[in-house]
Design an enzyme around this catalytic site. Sequence first.
Site, short mmCIF file in Angstrom:
data_model
loop_
_atom_site.label_atom_id
_atom_site.label_comp_id
_atom_site.label_asym_id
_atom_site.label_seq_id
_atom_site.Cartn_x
_atom_site.Cartn_y
_atom_site.Cartn_z
N CYS A 113 0.81 -1.09 0.01
CA CYS A 113 -0.14 0.04 -0.04
C CYS A 113 1.02 1.09 0.01
CB CYS A 113 -0.94 0.05 1.26
SG CYS A 113 -1.97 1.44 1.59
N HIS A 155 -8.80 -3.67 -2.07
CA HIS A 155 -8.06 -2.93 -1.36
C HIS A 155 -8.49 -1.46 -1.37
CE1 HIS A 155 -3.77 -1.92 -0.35
NE2 HIS A 155 -4.23 -0.71 -0.59
N GLU A 156 -8.96 -1.03 -2.49
CA GLU A 156 -9.11 0.61 -2.48
C GLU A 156 -10.44 0.72 -1.85
OE1 GLU A 156 -6.87 2.44 -3.33
OE2 GLU A 156 -5.44 0.92 -4.38
N HIS A 159 -9.98 1.23 1.71
CA HIS A 159 -9.73 2.34 2.14
C HIS A 159 -10.86 3.15 2.65
CE1 HIS A 159 -5.38 2.61 1.94
NE2 HIS A 159 -5.17 2.17 0.73
#
Length: 198
Positions: A113, A155-156, A159
């Site tokens: 990341c 993953h995004e 966030h």
Amino acid sequence: MSEALPRIVQAGDPVLRAVAQLVPEKDLGTPELRALVETMIAVMHAAPGVGLAAPQIGVPLRVIVLEDEEGRMARLSKTQRDERGRVPFGVRAFINPTLRVVGDDQMTYFEGCLSVSGWAALVPRARTVEVTGVDVEGHPQRWEVSGWPARILQHEVDHLLGTLYVDRMISRTFCSSEELSTRWADKSVDEVRKALGG
Ligand code: CO
């Protein structure tokens, strides 16, 4: 482009642990939202990275950008590409994305990341996901995809919910970028797990 890009905030900044806000409908298609997306793409390219979420530049909004280019996977063999499910795709931006896991299959691979700079770890992720949301102009968009793009999307979107990969990683496989590139880059996931545990 000579204007300074915003810095990528690092783990420890509370913005990375907050739930990002929905972009209000009235802001879709505005010059401000377009400028935010352009900036995010520029930051992603400069890093370089394959994805970026707005909180990573300190903006607590539900906006993500992602892209994976042929050039970034040139070193990988056909087998390595297949193992990672890596396929090139052009730049995409999702506003207010929601993610749904499709099926039960999982894939485990190294993930890093830009906000946890210098480290990586094995992270299990769903093989296939469906993401729905709108583009910068407010047009609905839906993407069902498997493999590496699905990993980037998970993953995004994480966030935007205040989650980092370190919350999901196989913690015994946490390793420095240097160890990853010199020791593990051409090894199988099984070999890594056997050596490090987890
Ligand atoms: Co990240």
